[in-house]
Design a protein around this motif. Structure first.
Motif, PDB file in Angstrom:
ATOM      1  N   ASP A  97       0.861  -1.190   0.000  1.00  0.00           N
ATOM      2  CA  ASP A  97       0.000   0.000   0.000  1.00  0.00           C
ATOM      3  C   ASP A  97       0.901   1.246   0.000  1.00  0.00           C
ATOM      4  O   ASP A  97       1.778   1.382   0.848  1.00  0.00           O
ATOM      5  CB  ASP A  97      -0.861  -0.066   1.273  1.00  0.00           C
ATOM      6  N   THR A  98       0.662   2.142  -0.953  1.00  0.00           N
ATOM      7  CA  THR A  98       1.573   3.287  -1.091  1.00  0.00           C
ATOM      8  C   THR A  98       1.042   4.574  -0.471  1.00  0.00           C
ATOM      9  O   THR A  98       1.683   5.626  -0.593  1.00  0.00           O
ATOM     10  CB  THR A  98       1.882   3.562  -2.582  1.00  0.00           C
ATOM     11  N   SER A  99      -0.119   4.517   0.214  1.00  0.00           N
ATOM     12  CA  SER A  99      -0.690   5.778   0.712  1.00  0.00           C
ATOM     13  C   SER A  99       0.245   6.548   1.672  1.00  0.00           C
ATOM     14  O   SER A  99       0.224   7.782   1.645  1.00  0.00           O
ATOM     15  CB  SER A  99      -2.075   5.553   1.319  1.00  0.00           C
ATOM     16  N   SER A 111      -0.745   8.894  -5.124  1.00  0.00           N
ATOM     17  CA  SER A 111      -0.982   7.842  -6.126  1.00  0.00           C
ATOM     18  C   SER A 111       0.222   6.910  -6.183  1.00  0.00           C
ATOM     19  O   SER A 111       1.320   7.260  -5.765  1.00  0.00           O
ATOM     20  CB  SER A 111      -1.190   8.451  -7.514  1.00  0.00           C
ATOM     21  N   GLU A 112      -0.017   5.709  -6.728  1.00  0.00           N
ATOM     22  CA  GLU A 112       1.060   4.708  -6.793  1.00  0.00           C
ATOM     23  C   GLU A 112       2.170   5.145  -7.748  1.00  0.00           C
ATOM     24  O   GLU A 112       3.326   4.780  -7.559  1.00  0.00           O
ATOM     25  CB  GLU A 112       0.506   3.322  -7.169  1.00  0.00           C
ATOM     26  N   PRO A 147       4.838   0.326 -10.353  1.00  0.00           N
ATOM     27  CA  PRO A 147       3.567   0.890  -9.894  1.00  0.00           C
ATOM     28  C   PRO A 147       2.415  -0.069 -10.218  1.00  0.00           C
ATOM     29  O   PRO A 147       2.442  -0.739 -11.248  1.00  0.00           O
ATOM     30  CB  PRO A 147       3.431   2.201 -10.681  1.00  0.00           C
ATOM     31  N   GLY A 148       1.422  -0.104  -9.336  1.00  0.00           N
ATOM     32  CA  GLY A 148       0.328  -1.059  -9.505  1.00  0.00           C
ATOM     33  C   GLY A 148      -0.629  -0.741 -10.649  1.00  0.00           C
ATOM     34  O   GLY A 148      -1.458  -1.580 -11.002  1.00  0.00           O
ATOM     35  N   THR A 149      -0.517   0.442 -11.225  1.00  0.00           N
ATOM     36  CA  THR A 149      -1.487   0.924 -12.213  1.00  0.00           C
ATOM     37  C   THR A 149      -1.869  -0.126 -13.261  1.00  0.00           C
ATOM     38  O   THR A 149      -3.049  -0.435 -13.428  1.00  0.00           O
ATOM     39  CB  THR A 149      -0.933   2.168 -12.940  1.00  0.00           C
ATOM     40  N   GLY A 184      -3.077   2.394  -5.880  1.00  0.00           N
ATOM     41  CA  GLY A 184      -2.685   2.648  -4.499  1.00  0.00           C
ATOM     42  C   GLY A 184      -1.681   1.625  -3.978  1.00  0.00           C
ATOM     43  O   GLY A 184      -1.444   1.535  -2.773  1.00  0.00           O
ATOM     44  N   HIS A 185      -1.105   0.860  -4.875  1.00  0.00           N
ATOM     45  CA  HIS A 185      -0.114  -0.159  -4.492  1.00  0.00           C
ATOM     46  C   HIS A 185       1.060  -0.143  -5.472  1.00  0.00           C
ATOM     47  O   HIS A 185       0.909   0.260  -6.621  1.00  0.00           O
ATOM     48  CB  HIS A 185      -0.727  -1.564  -4.528  1.00  0.00           C
ATOM     49  N   VAL A 186       2.196  -0.619  -4.987  1.00  0.00           N
ATOM     50  CA  VAL A 186       3.288  -0.951  -5.910  1.00  0.00           C
ATOM     51  C   VAL A 186       3.629  -2.421  -5.703  1.00  0.00           C
ATOM     52  O   VAL A 186       3.369  -2.984  -4.635  1.00  0.00           O
ATOM     53  CB  VAL A 186       4.560  -0.088  -5.682  1.00  0.00           C
TER      54      VAL A 186
END
Ligand code: GLU
Length: 383
Positions: free
Chosen positions: A326-328, A333-334, A350-352, A358-360
């Motif tokens: 979780d990158t918050s 943003s991730e 990056p999780g995109t 919101g994750h990597v």
């Protein structure tokens, strides 16, 4: 200059491949970087496999192979799928490809007509939806949730089925979540494939990397509906050799081989002989897999402990070698978080493009020393 095709213009290049290439480039330039990008074992290919390749070279086994693979390897694959996965297949129902990726690519080319829908469980490996679209299909996302350990809910899958559903992609152990699906969930998904008559695409490339739980091949329940995809890359540290394999209904396998015959002709012949050794020298391969798995387990525990000490959230993975973080705490943003971590000296994906917003994704297929260094840099980036 005439333009490019619509098909290629609407295709996104692979984020995992791109980010990893960027990390390698920065390292080559001398940037001090810990790369947690590559979904790639950091071990060298085992010696018995390399020796088999040298032998094949010395024996002049350097010519074209049949599109579906050398018969010796297809026989070994039928035996592997029977012994390890409980799948009753003949050599004609197996296929060798240029990496697991070509098996999937050819499969979608072989089964999809324009507008056919393919259910893809998200977060997903970046290439599934792109390959589906490239074949004219429509990827339909069915979420798996962190609060459910990223285990799919068969009812949620059922609700996404339409008259156009042609296939469901299942990947356990999972990239990028590390989830290992329980047998009853895989059984429920296989039952949906039977009931609604669609293909089950079971990507089992991480089958040997399970730290808690056991592997189950859903093709055992729906043999006429399942195409099981696997490869030498992750189990035998053979990413660069590019040998994947699949088994499934004869007509589908034949069509996949036909796609190869008009594109790559055949996978690398020398690499096929090396893979034959990896599959048949069971004692040496078992020892290698056991060694690698133990190392990954230790690295996973080290990484998870470190993340939790820093107050960083991640669902505990039971397999493969990835953690979604979780990158918050780093950025809104991730993508910004990945940029910030890169500035701090850690490359992540990056999780995109995995639909893991919101994750990597962190790959722990790297040394404990690198993981410790990465954790120190995460701590600095948080300050
Ligand atoms: N499957 C690996 C990954 O996700 C290798 C790169 C790729 O082909 O995507 O990192």
């Amino acid at each position: 200059m005439r333009g490019l095709s619509q098909r290629v213009k609407s295709m996104k290049p692979s984020a995992t491949v791109a980010v990893n290439a960027k990390a390698l480039e920065l390292k080559r330039k001398g940037v001090d970087l810990v790369a947690l990008t590559a979904g790639e074992p950091d071990f060298d290919t085992p010696e018995h496999v390399k020796e088999a390749a040298r032998r094949a070279l010395a024996q002049g086994k350097t010519k074209y192979a049949p599109p579906a693979g050398i018969p010796e390897l297809r026989e070994a694959l039928a035996e592997k799928f029977r012994r390890e996965n409980g799948l009753e297949v003949t050599p004609e129902e197996t296929l060798v490809t240029v990496g697991g990726k070509q098996a999937l690519f050819n499969l979608f080319q072989a089964i999809l007509d324009p507008g056919d829908e393919v259910l893809v469980l998200s977060p997903y490996w970046v290439s599934y939806p792109e390959m589906v679209r490239f074949a004219g299909g429509v990827p339909v996302e069915v979420p798996t949730l962190p609060e459910e350990g990223f285990i799919p809910d068969p009812d949620r899958v059922r609700r996404a089925i339409t008259g156009r559903t042609k296939a469901l992609v299942v990947n356990s152990p999972n990239n990028p979540t590390g989830a290992v699906y329980p047998e009853e969930v895989l059984k429920a998904l296989a039952e949906l494939a039977l009931e609604h008559d669609f293909y089950l695409v079971s990507d089992e490339i991480y089958e040997h990397l399970i730290y808690e739980g056991t592997h189950f091949s859903p093709g055992t329940l729906a043999p006429e509906h399942t195409i099981t995809v696997n490869g030498a890359a992750k189990a035998f540290a053979m990413t660069g050799w590019r040998i994947g394999y699949a088994c499934g209904p004869k007509a589908v396998i034949k069509a996949m081989a036909d796609v190869s015959s008009q594109s790559t002709t055949s996978p690398d012949t020398i690499a096929q002989w090396a893979t034959l050794e990896a599959l048949t020298n069971r004692e040496a391969s078992r020892a290698f897999i056991a060694m690698a798995k133990e190392a990954y387990r230790k690295r996973r525990d080290l990484l998870l402990e470190g993340l939790s000490r820093l107050g960083l959230k991640a669902v505990r993975p039971s397999g493969a070698f990835y953690v979604l973080m979780d990158t918050s705490p780093f950025a809104p943003s991730e993508v910004e978080a990945a940029e910030k971590l890169l500035q701090a000296g850690v490359a992540v994906v990056p999780g995109t493009d995995f639909a893991a917003f919101g994750h990597v994704r962190l790959s722990y297929a790297t040394s404990e020393e690198n993981l410790k260094k990465a954790l120190e840099r995460f701590a600095q980036a948080l300050q």
